[in-house]
Design a protein around this motif. Sequence first.
Motif, PDB file in Angstrom:
ATOM      1  N   ILE A 224      34.809  26.904  41.207  1.00  0.00           N
ATOM      2  CA  ILE A 224      34.139  28.189  41.438  1.00  0.00           C
ATOM      3  C   ILE A 224      35.025  29.090  42.307  1.00  0.00           C
ATOM      4  N   ALA A 225      35.759  28.484  43.236  1.00  0.00           N
ATOM      5  CA  ALA A 225      36.710  29.269  44.034  1.00  0.00           C
ATOM      6  C   ALA A 225      37.776  29.886  43.144  1.00  0.00           C
ATOM      7  N   ALA A 226      38.202  29.136  42.116  1.00  0.00           N
ATOM      8  CA  ALA A 226      39.191  29.674  41.166  1.00  0.00           C
ATOM      9  C   ALA A 226      38.623  30.882  40.432  1.00  0.00           C
ATOM     10  N   MET A 227      37.330  30.826  40.094  1.00  0.00           N
ATOM     11  CA  MET A 227      36.689  31.968  39.445  1.00  0.00           C
ATOM     12  C   MET A 227      36.721  33.197  40.350  1.00  0.00           C
ATOM     13  N   ALA A 228      36.521  32.977  41.644  1.00  0.00           N
ATOM     14  CA  ALA A 228      36.543  34.090  42.595  1.00  0.00           C
ATOM     15  C   ALA A 228      37.956  34.683  42.708  1.00  0.00           C
ATOM     16  N   ILE A 229      38.966  33.823  42.683  1.00  0.00           N
ATOM     17  CA  ILE A 229      40.343  34.324  42.729  1.00  0.00           C
ATOM     18  C   ILE A 229      40.627  35.176  41.504  1.00  0.00           C
ATOM     19  N   LYS A 230      40.189  34.687  40.341  1.00  0.00           N
ATOM     20  CA  LYS A 230      40.387  35.473  39.123  1.00  0.00           C
ATOM     21  C   LYS A 230      39.637  36.805  39.208  1.00  0.00           C
ATOM     22  N   GLY A 231      38.432  36.770  39.811  1.00  0.00           N
ATOM     23  CA  GLY A 231      37.683  38.009  39.990  1.00  0.00           C
ATOM     24  C   GLY A 231      38.456  39.028  40.811  1.00  0.00           C
ATOM     25  N   LYS A 232      39.082  38.570  41.888  1.00  0.00           N
ATOM     26  CA  LYS A 232      39.907  39.483  42.697  1.00  0.00           C
ATOM     27  C   LYS A 232      41.061  40.039  41.871  1.00  0.00           C
ATOM     28  N   ALA A 233      41.657  39.177  41.047  1.00  0.00           N
ATOM     29  CA  ALA A 233      42.782  39.618  40.211  1.00  0.00           C
ATOM     30  C   ALA A 233      42.346  40.724  39.253  1.00  0.00           C
ATOM     31  N   ILE A 234      41.163  40.573  38.660  1.00  0.00           N
ATOM     32  CA  ILE A 234      40.674  41.583  37.718  1.00  0.00           C
ATOM     33  C   ILE A 234      40.391  42.901  38.430  1.00  0.00           C
ATOM     34  N   VAL A 235      39.837  42.820  39.632  1.00  0.00           N
ATOM     35  CA  VAL A 235      39.604  44.045  40.411  1.00  0.00           C
ATOM     36  C   VAL A 235      40.927  44.791  40.639  1.00  0.00           C
ATOM     37  N   GLU A 236      41.952  44.067  41.060  1.00  0.00           N
ATOM     38  CA  GLU A 236      43.266  44.691  41.291  1.00  0.00           C
ATOM     39  C   GLU A 236      43.849  45.228  39.979  1.00  0.00           C
ATOM     40  N   PHE A 237      43.681  44.473  38.910  1.00  0.00           N
ATOM     41  CA  PHE A 237      44.179  44.894  37.592  1.00  0.00           C
ATOM     42  C   PHE A 237      43.498  46.196  37.157  1.00  0.00           C
ATOM     43  N   GLU A 238      42.180  46.266  37.307  1.00  0.00           N
ATOM     44  CA  GLU A 238      41.440  47.455  36.878  1.00  0.00           C
ATOM     45  C   GLU A 238      41.836  48.689  37.680  1.00  0.00           C
ATOM     46  N   HIS A 239      42.376  48.474  38.888  1.00  0.00           N
ATOM     47  CA  HIS A 239      42.805  49.604  39.718  1.00  0.00           C
ATOM     48  C   HIS A 239      44.325  49.795  39.675  1.00  0.00           C
ATOM     49  N   HIS A 240      44.953  49.170  38.649  1.00  0.00           N
ATOM     50  CA  HIS A 240      46.383  49.359  38.369  1.00  0.00           C
ATOM     51  C   HIS A 240      47.303  48.844  39.477  1.00  0.00           C
ATOM     52  N   HIS A 241      46.808  47.885  40.272  1.00  0.00           N
ATOM     53  CA  HIS A 241      47.655  47.250  41.292  1.00  0.00           C
ATOM     54  C   HIS A 241      48.268  45.990  40.643  1.00  0.00           C
TER      55      HIS A 241
END
Length: 582
Positions: A224-241
Amino acid sequence: MLKALNRLLCSTLFIFCAAVSADDVSADDIDQKLDLLDVSILKDIDTSSASINELFGLFDSLSRAQKIRLYIFESVRLILAGKYESALQTLDKTLLLNPNDEQLTNIYAYKISASIPLKRYEDAFSLLEKSLARIDSFQDNSIKISSYVRLMNTYLDLDKYDEVLRLSKIVFMLNKGQDSKSHCYAMVLTSAAQLSLNQIPYLEQLQLFADTQDYCQQNNFPLIAAMAIKGKAIVEFEHHHYQTAEVLFLKALAAYQPFNFELEINNIYAYLSEVYFQLQQFQQAVEYAELVDKLTNEPNNYKAKQRAYNVLSMVASKRGQFKVAYQYHVQAHAIGMLLINDKKVKETAYQVAKFDNAEKTRQLNKLAQDQEMLAKERSIMNNEKSASFMFSTVLTGTVAFLSLLLATAWMQRNQFRKQAQIDLLTGLLNRGTGEEKAEDEFVQVLARGGQYSVIVIDLDFFKQINDTFGHGTGDWALKKVAEVITANTRSTDIVSRMGGEEFAIFMPFTTIELAVELAKKIRFDIESIDTRFSGHQFTITASFGVSQITADDLSLDPIINRADTALYKAKSEGRNKVVYLS
């Protein structure tokens, strides 16, 4: 987006253990092994697979309750491996063994999780209805909490993000942090729903996933922690970081790999292919995209393959391989249409299920009222039975015939009504239907004192595209713009083609800040459309007007008028920009 986080997949690992005689293992030993499986199934897949295989070797010596537990763990392993049909068959075996309330809740939840990738939405909604009907009868609070968490996962799979957030409040209130597993699951599901709804600012989205990661790591739930890390990655991706997103995606990938979590691994491959394309590292982009290209053409792989094909198309175009680029583009477009159709089918099934549930309730109430009347009438009907037999026969035949005619007319009416609501070129709602649905949502927002934003979009110099390249190319451009808008909007948004080259997005319970952020993202994506695949080279841009509800607004019209005013301002200031009026 993150709904794949909840459909846990991983490849099956067959680990053969030394043979163990049933005589050497007591019932208490087996219960202990099953208890350990309950803890390890989402933490250590190698150990869990070995234990499951060992216990199946002792299957004949297991009690009924132990067999049920083992079947459930095996179904989880099959779902992790993407073997949904086998998982359903295994879960059906458990139903024959008379499971208890808690087991039945888990069985229904896993059957829903296995049914959705197979597009058996009616089955999924039927099971969802059964689960909802059972919760209030549970006396054990822990079973209630577990049931609500399972339902959160189901609603996330079905894109019903508001329902996820509604249930999360119940879970947090009942649980109060006592069951760390349920709390961890609820945190990641809440974060995923907030990300999909996109109703909170960027930093708050990141913080939700960061808090989830910290809590789940501290309580030893690495998956589940891995899912949270991926969630952070998607947030950064959606904001072009993209550089930050690259680091986080690679970290999530490393966390998933010990579980052989194939769906998530493949999903991250697809994201990384686009990240590397944006970072101009084309060879790495191709390598990750080709890993996804090798996947089977199954529904659970569609989103990853669409992203990968778009990347392969863009890289080929950069390299001047236009024929190859066009071929990949066609594949991406075909999958995109499948995803759009699937979304419509899912929504239709959900609405039908809601209607059926309401109708069943109405019919049950009516049945209770009718039973008393029937009892009184039965004696009278018996006396008149002989005389009325012929009449009843004729009447029954007439009613059946009329019912058939009415049913046929109703089906045709629904079909024509649906066609009348859709813009046939883009697949979006037409103006009348879009404004009607948007006005209905406006009433709900007004009643609850919420926010409401509207985005109006008008393509720039669209007449020149038609005049220069022909109406066929203009239609192609409209369809591509519609795809971009659909890909960026949420299930709660109402997207409509208002006519010609004008579109509108109605966003209930959404602040103007989030609406402006979405408009900027869509503007960027429209400008990035590769028009070579139309057979011509040109650039598509659009102007945006954004407005929000004010205290004086009693209908949707003033908000639309202000959005139109902002749109005209964007046009007058040079086009291809976003202007907002509060």
